[in-house]
Design an enzyme around this catalytic site. Structure first.
Site, PDB file in Angstrom:
ATOM      1  N   LYS A 222      26.640  10.414  86.777  1.00  0.00           N
ATOM      2  CA  LYS A 222      26.810   8.958  86.722  1.00  0.00           C
ATOM      3  C   LYS A 222      25.638   8.228  86.396  1.00  0.00           C
ATOM      4  CE  LYS A 222      31.052   8.317  88.121  1.00  0.00           C
ATOM      5  NZ  LYS A 222      31.666   7.765  89.442  1.00  0.00           N
ATOM      6  N   ARG A 256      33.951  15.591  93.160  1.00  0.00           N
ATOM      7  CA  ARG A 256      34.675  15.403  91.709  1.00  0.00           C
ATOM      8  C   ARG A 256      33.423  15.858  90.804  1.00  0.00           C
ATOM      9  NH1 ARG A 256      35.581  11.916  87.391  1.00  0.00           N
ATOM     10  NH2 ARG A 256      37.599  12.403  86.215  1.00  0.00           N
TER      11      ARG A 256
END
Length: 287
Positions: A222, A256
């Protein structure tokens, strides 16, 4: 709490890895490497071999990009879900979508979980999930429309805002008929958040775990990791695994991830240190 993803159940002592399989030509991480069906098929086989508990199939890039209609999204994912379901009857299948029409199509083909990254933008989605007896991920998206980047988001208390949002979504899902044990909550790092918000979210994750709902974290590569460390997308694995270890220590249930094997090792080691998981073997000093 036992987690129920349609007909597949997981005990509460099982941390789960959710492997990412993008049926998109423009994903931020893999740049469309699994857009073609056979490439996506090979990716499923790879992550299953590496120990993935869930595969999360997505047909639309999360961020800005070419518009994708519901019909095109269904074309990308529904038939593929059917193929995976036929080959892997015991594998939990998730689909990353915010659209009720797409949820209906993929649940009809055997998906178990709808991963709604946009916080209930389509109010009819939970009704579809309930109709099929499936599970749903309730995320915090800060009220943003799908595929919208945050801009100067402000919170008096980011965790309080997230809890209000995801628990409100969970209440709507339960009112629609989704079972308590089939609801997952997700703080959604980077979504409607700047880097400081995402770091605080990770630090305070235990407050979400304390709600009793299983917590999913989507940390893999991210932007908050890249900005914190000054690393480009392909250089963020160590930072991702550090954030994963902290989240595992604090009790997150589902992770995830792009890098399944490494994520599994970090989770298992963290849970063992925390006393939630026994070692694979323990013979040192004993034999």
């Amino acid at each position: 709490m036992v987690l129920k993803l349609r007909s597949i159940s997981f005990d509460d002592n099982q941390p789960l890895v959710m492997a990412i399989v993008n049926r998109t030509p423009d994903s931020f991480y893999d740049q469309g490497s699994t857009y073609a069906e056979e490439a996506a098929w090979d990716r499923v086989a790879e992550v299953v071999e590496q120990g993935a508990d869930i595969v999360d199939i997505g047909g639309v890039k999360a961020g800005y990009g070419a518009a994708v209609s519901a019909e095109e999204e269904i074309d990308r994912v529904a038939g593929f879900v059917a193929r995976v379901r036929g080959a892997y009857p015991q594998l939990a299948i998730s689909v990353d979508t915010w659209r009720a029409s797409v949820a209906r199509a993929v649940l009809a083909e055997g998906a178990d979980l709808i991963n709604d990254a946009w916080g209930g933008h389509d109010p009819g989605l939970v009704d579809v999930v309930a109709e099929f007896g499936a599970a749903v991920v309730c995320t915090h998206a800060g009220g943003l429309s799908p595929r919208t980047d945050p801009h100067r988001q402000e919170y008096d208390d980011v965790m309080a805002s997230m809890l209000s949002s995801v628990l409100g979504y969970a209440d709507r899902a339960r009112a629609a008929g989704v079972a308590w044990e089939s609801i997952i909550i997700d703080p959604a790092h980077d979504f409607a958040k700047n880097t400081f918000h995402s770091l605080e979210t990770t630090r305070r994750l235990g407050e979400m775990v304390a709600t009793g709902y299983p917590v999913l974290v989507s940390l893999s590569n991210k932007d908050f990791i890249g900005e914190t460390l000054g690393r480009e997308t392909g250089e963020r694995l160590p930072g991702t695994l550090a954030a994963t270890a902290i989240s595992a220590w604090l009790g997150a249930r589902i992770y995830r991830a792009h890098n399944v094997r490494e994520t599994r090792d970090v989770i298992d080691m963290s849970w063992s240190i925390a006393g939630r998981r026994p070692p694979y073997r323990a013979i040192r000093g004993l034999s």
